[in-house]
Design a protein around this motif. Structure first.
Motif, PDB file in Angstrom:
ATOM      1  N   SER A 150       0.898  -1.169   0.036  1.00 45.50           N
ATOM      2  CA  SER A 150       0.082  -0.085  -0.027  1.00 45.50           C
ATOM      3  C   SER A 150       1.015   1.101   0.094  1.00 45.50           C
ATOM      4  O   SER A 150       0.592   2.192   0.744  1.00 45.50           O
ATOM      5  CB  SER A 150      -0.948  -0.105   1.355  1.00 45.50           C
ATOM      6  OG  SER A 150      -1.522  -1.010   1.274  1.00 45.50           O
ATOM      7  N   GLY A 154       0.005   5.208   1.337  1.00 44.66           N
ATOM      8  CA  GLY A 154       0.944   5.600   2.329  1.00 44.66           C
ATOM      9  C   GLY A 154       1.411   7.073   2.017  1.00 44.66           C
ATOM     10  O   GLY A 154       1.756   8.110   2.655  1.00 44.66           O
ATOM     11  N   ASP A 169      -3.217  -6.133   3.590  1.00 43.63           N
ATOM     12  CA  ASP A 169      -2.179  -6.416   4.127  1.00 43.63           C
ATOM     13  C   ASP A 169      -2.282  -7.791   4.296  1.00 43.63           C
ATOM     14  O   ASP A 169      -3.089  -8.676   4.898  1.00 43.63           O
ATOM     15  CB  ASP A 169      -2.240  -5.959   5.642  1.00 43.63           C
ATOM     16  CG  ASP A 169      -0.883  -6.069   6.589  1.00 43.63           C
ATOM     17  OD1 ASP A 169      -0.541  -7.407   6.360  1.00 43.63           O
ATOM     18  OD2 ASP A 169      -0.483  -5.222   6.945  1.00 43.63           O
ATOM     19  N   LEU A 174       0.141  -2.897   5.029  1.00 48.64           N
ATOM     20  CA  LEU A 174      -0.734  -1.781   5.670  1.00 48.64           C
ATOM     21  C   LEU A 174       0.452  -1.097   6.829  1.00 48.64           C
ATOM     22  O   LEU A 174       0.145   0.142   7.113  1.00 48.64           O
ATOM     23  CB  LEU A 174      -1.976  -2.066   6.295  1.00 48.64           C
ATOM     24  CG  LEU A 174      -3.132  -2.084   5.135  1.00 48.64           C
ATOM     25  CD1 LEU A 174      -4.198  -2.904   5.976  1.00 48.64           C
ATOM     26  CD2 LEU A 174      -3.693  -0.537   4.815  1.00 48.64           C
ATOM     27  N   ARG A 175       1.405  -2.008   7.282  1.00 53.14           N
ATOM     28  CA  ARG A 175       2.256  -1.455   8.193  1.00 53.14           C
ATOM     29  C   ARG A 175       3.299  -0.890   7.883  1.00 53.14           C
ATOM     30  O   ARG A 175       4.036   0.101   8.167  1.00 53.14           O
ATOM     31  CB  ARG A 175       2.399  -2.775   9.322  1.00 53.14           C
ATOM     32  CG  ARG A 175       0.993  -3.297   9.981  1.00 53.14           C
ATOM     33  CD  ARG A 175       1.411  -4.500  10.732  1.00 53.14           C
ATOM     34  NE  ARG A 175       1.101  -5.469   9.509  1.00 53.14           N
ATOM     35  CZ  ARG A 175       1.341  -6.843   9.796  1.00 53.14           C
ATOM     36  NH1 ARG A 175       1.993  -7.184  10.846  1.00 53.14           N
ATOM     37  NH2 ARG A 175       1.113  -7.712   8.895  1.00 53.14           N
ATOM     38  N   ALA A 178       3.005   2.674   6.156  1.00 53.66           N
ATOM     39  CA  ALA A 178       2.707   3.423   7.154  1.00 53.66           C
ATOM     40  C   ALA A 178       3.983   3.814   8.012  1.00 53.66           C
ATOM     41  O   ALA A 178       4.181   5.087   8.065  1.00 53.66           O
ATOM     42  CB  ALA A 178       1.783   2.747   8.203  1.00 53.66           C
ATOM     43  N   TYR A 184      -0.251   6.551   9.778  1.00 52.72           N
ATOM     44  CA  TYR A 184      -0.954   5.333  10.578  1.00 52.72           C
ATOM     45  C   TYR A 184      -1.591   4.345   9.622  1.00 52.72           C
ATOM     46  O   TYR A 184      -2.328   4.532   8.669  1.00 52.72           O
ATOM     47  CB  TYR A 184      -1.847   5.754  11.462  1.00 52.72           C
ATOM     48  CG  TYR A 184      -1.295   6.685  12.593  1.00 52.72           C
ATOM     49  CD1 TYR A 184      -0.860   6.332  13.918  1.00 52.72           C
ATOM     50  CD2 TYR A 184      -1.135   8.101  12.402  1.00 52.72           C
ATOM     51  CE1 TYR A 184      -0.416   6.763  14.833  1.00 52.72           C
ATOM     52  CE2 TYR A 184      -0.759   8.632  13.620  1.00 52.72           C
ATOM     53  CZ  TYR A 184      -0.257   8.124  14.558  1.00 52.72           C
ATOM     54  OH  TYR A 184       0.074   9.113  15.707  1.00 52.72           O
ATOM     55  N   GLY A 185      -1.178   3.067   9.884  1.00 55.87           N
ATOM     56  CA  GLY A 185      -1.980   2.061   9.180  1.00 55.87           C
ATOM     57  C   GLY A 185      -2.102   0.730  10.137  1.00 55.87           C
ATOM     58  O   GLY A 185      -1.561   0.647  11.218  1.00 55.87           O
ATOM     59  N   MET A 212      -5.696   3.202   6.217  1.00 57.77           N
ATOM     60  CA  MET A 212      -4.759   3.976   6.586  1.00 57.77           C
ATOM     61  C   MET A 212      -5.184   5.506   6.700  1.00 57.77           C
ATOM     62  O   MET A 212      -6.197   5.863   6.143  1.00 57.77           O
ATOM     63  CB  MET A 212      -3.583   4.056   5.298  1.00 57.77           C
ATOM     64  CG  MET A 212      -3.002   2.612   5.229  1.00 57.77           C
ATOM     65  SD  MET A 212      -1.872   2.771   3.628  1.00 57.77           S
ATOM     66  CE  MET A 212      -0.453   3.154   4.617  1.00 57.77           C
ATOM     67  N   LEU A 219      -8.403   6.649  11.254  1.00 54.77           N
ATOM     68  CA  LEU A 219      -8.139   5.202  11.056  1.00 54.77           C
ATOM     69  C   LEU A 219      -9.259   4.388  11.753  1.00 54.77           C
ATOM     70  O   LEU A 219      -9.916   3.307  10.931  1.00 54.77           O
ATOM     71  CB  LEU A 219      -6.908   4.675  12.156  1.00 54.77           C
ATOM     72  CG  LEU A 219      -5.934   3.519  11.497  1.00 54.77           C
ATOM     73  CD1 LEU A 219      -5.692   3.748  10.138  1.00 54.77           C
ATOM     74  CD2 LEU A 219      -4.876   3.180  12.442  1.00 54.77           C
ATOM     75  N   CYS A 420       0.033   0.073  13.188  1.00 50.53           N
ATOM     76  CA  CYS A 420       1.631   0.894  12.967  1.00 50.53           C
ATOM     77  C   CYS A 420       1.614   2.279  13.270  1.00 50.53           C
ATOM     78  O   CYS A 420       0.729   3.041  12.646  1.00 50.53           O
ATOM     79  CB  CYS A 420       2.163   0.519  11.574  1.00 50.53           C
ATOM     80  SG  CYS A 420       3.579   1.335  11.254  1.00 50.53           S
TER      81      CYS A 420
END
Length: 468
Positions: A150, A154, A169, A174-175, A178, A184-185, A212, A219, A420
């Motif tokens: 992603s 981001g 994810d 997603l982490r 981010a 933030y994810g 995200m 979020l 994250c």
């Protein structure tokens, strides 16, 4: 304007301070100013059509909290009327006839879909580069990767091109972006956000869609909009909305710091120090943080992961591989995953799932003593954007294209929720890094409450925006 976030935009729109047309004009201006440098948003719709849609939103009754707010959809998900290339020449220009479930829910809440966000081919790999649109670049250093899959989402958030984003994810998608883009994810509890009811709905439990944003409140709001069971799928779960539970602080929460998994995970210098410092700062919020020895064999987790991942990838992409003309257009890493998956026996998959089951039972026992487990969001700082993937970490060679993201496997393998949060900046190029906050299944709201307390204390996205 956009940098304040989606809920802040909603409040200003409801107060009559700004209109959907104002927001859309600011969105398009920001994209025009920065997207040429970072290549985050692709398949952007016509500006006049988007302004007309914003004008129509201003004239219509409010459909939901996202009414008139722009959204760019990850290019793995379908948004009706827009192309879904998945970063592959095989699907470039293919127009989606319908929305995927989570996109339909965001659109029903009033979001205006403006285009897509870039991703690696088929989402394989944590570096958003593909032969259709090229590479997405890190907004803090355009010579560096933005992460993935992603990555476009981001970067679009970090640069203020959008105020919220969707993503997906399987292995940190997603982490990782981010963390590398100072936003933030969230990977939700598996089953909270439904996938599409296509093909198998029982066996594959690795990937999930999720939100995200630039703030934990956004979020939570996006997660609440996406979430909820789909009656055509057997494993959906329902939870109380997260946004109403986000206040209250983190006093008394117990965090187990897993670091480098007992020294078994290669880490570039500075990653552990930065994340450790962030956890020390969380202590000021009333959180109790303590080191935690590796609770499970790293090699067992990895073997279970690559077996189940290759099996899942092959299940989805094997029809392309079966056609020689299409096979020739698949990237090497996709071919490796598919062929590895096709070679697995039923007992190979069974043994991997037994390991997964054992790790799940171990994790459940850990959560008797800790509310949250913490790990870095990546094992290295953003790498050279021209690479397909990094060949080594701190001198330790990587034996697969995704081993450098092994740190995300513990949550992904057993469907745990993970938020994250930005941990700050460091490394030789002063770049962002994130911290995974992992909880037991169903603890999504509690993780978001911790993230919100951290955001109120630090506001890294507001403190260190990209400079163009």
């Amino acid at each position: 304007m956009i940098e304040a976030g989606a809920l802040a935009l909603r409040a200003r729109m409801d107060a009559g301070e700004i209109t959907a047309q104002d927001v859309m004009a600011a969105t398009l201006a920001r994209i025009d100013a920065v997207n040429g440098t970072v290549n985050a948003i692709v398949s952007l719709r016509d500006a006049d059509a988007l302004m007309a849609e914003a004008a129509a939103a201003d004239a219509a009754p409010k459909a939901g909290w996202l009414h008139g707010i722009p959204l760019a959809v990850k290019d793995l998900a379908n948004a009706a009327g827009l192309p879904t290339s998945m970063g592959s020449p095989l699907f470039a220009g293919t127009i989606a006839g319908t929305d995927d479930i989570h996109i339909a829910r965001l659109r029903a809440a009033g979001a205006i879909v403006i285009g897509k966000t870039n991703t690696p081919e088929f989402g394989l790999g944590s570096h958003s580069i593909n032969p259709v649109f090229g590479a997405t670049r890190n907004p803090y250093d355009a010579d560096r990767s933005a992460g993935g899959s992603s990555g476009g989402a981001g970067v679009a958030l970090a640069c203020g091109m959008v105020s919220l984003a969707d993503g997906s994810d399987m292995m940190g998608s997603l982490r990782n972006p981010a963390g590398w883009n100072n936003v933030y994810g969230m990977r939700p509890s598996w089953g909270l956000v439904p996938s599409e009811p296509v093909g198998d709905s029982f066996l594959h439990q690795l990937a999930t869609n999720g939100p995200m944003a630039r703030t934990p409140r956004d979020l939570a709001a996006v997660l609440d909009t996406m979430a909820g069971p789909d009656p055509r799928q057997p494993h959906g779960v329902a939870q109380a909305p997260s946004l109403p539970q986000i206040e209250g602080g983190a006093e008394g929460m117990r965090i187990g710091w897993l670091g480098d998994w007992g020294g078994s995970l290669a880490m570039e210098p500075g990653v552990l120090d930065l994340c450790g410092t962030a956890l020390e700062q969380m202590g000021d919020l009333g959180v109790r943080v303590g080191p935690l020895a590796a609770p499970f064999l790293r090699d067992a987790l990895w073997e279970a992961w690559i077996t189940l991942r290759s099996w899942s990838v092959a299940g989805g992409l094997a029809p392309l591989h079966a056609d020689p003309a299409q096979r020739d257009q698949l990237k090497d890493t996709a071919l490796w995953e598919i062929e590895r998956g096709l070679a697995l026996s039923a007992m190979d998959v069974h043994r991997a799932s037994v390991i997964r089951s054992d790790w799940f039972k171990t994790a459940v026992a850990l959560f008797d003593h800790y509310d949250v487990l913490a790990l870095p969001s990546a094992q290295m700082w953003p790498f050279d954007v021209t690479l397909d993937f990094p060949p080594e970490i701190a001198g330790q060679g990587m034996d697969t294209y995704h081993r450098w993201m092994e740190v995300v496997v513990p949550a992904s393998l057993i469907g745990l929720p993970a938020v994250c949060v930005p941990a700050g900046f460091g490394g030789p190029h002063d770049l962002p890094m994130g911290l995974q906050l992992i909880g037991p299944r169903g603890s999504d709201a509690r993780l978001l409450r911790l993230a919100e307390a951290w955001h109120q204390a630090t506001d890294w996205p507001g403190r260190r925006p990209p400079i163009f």
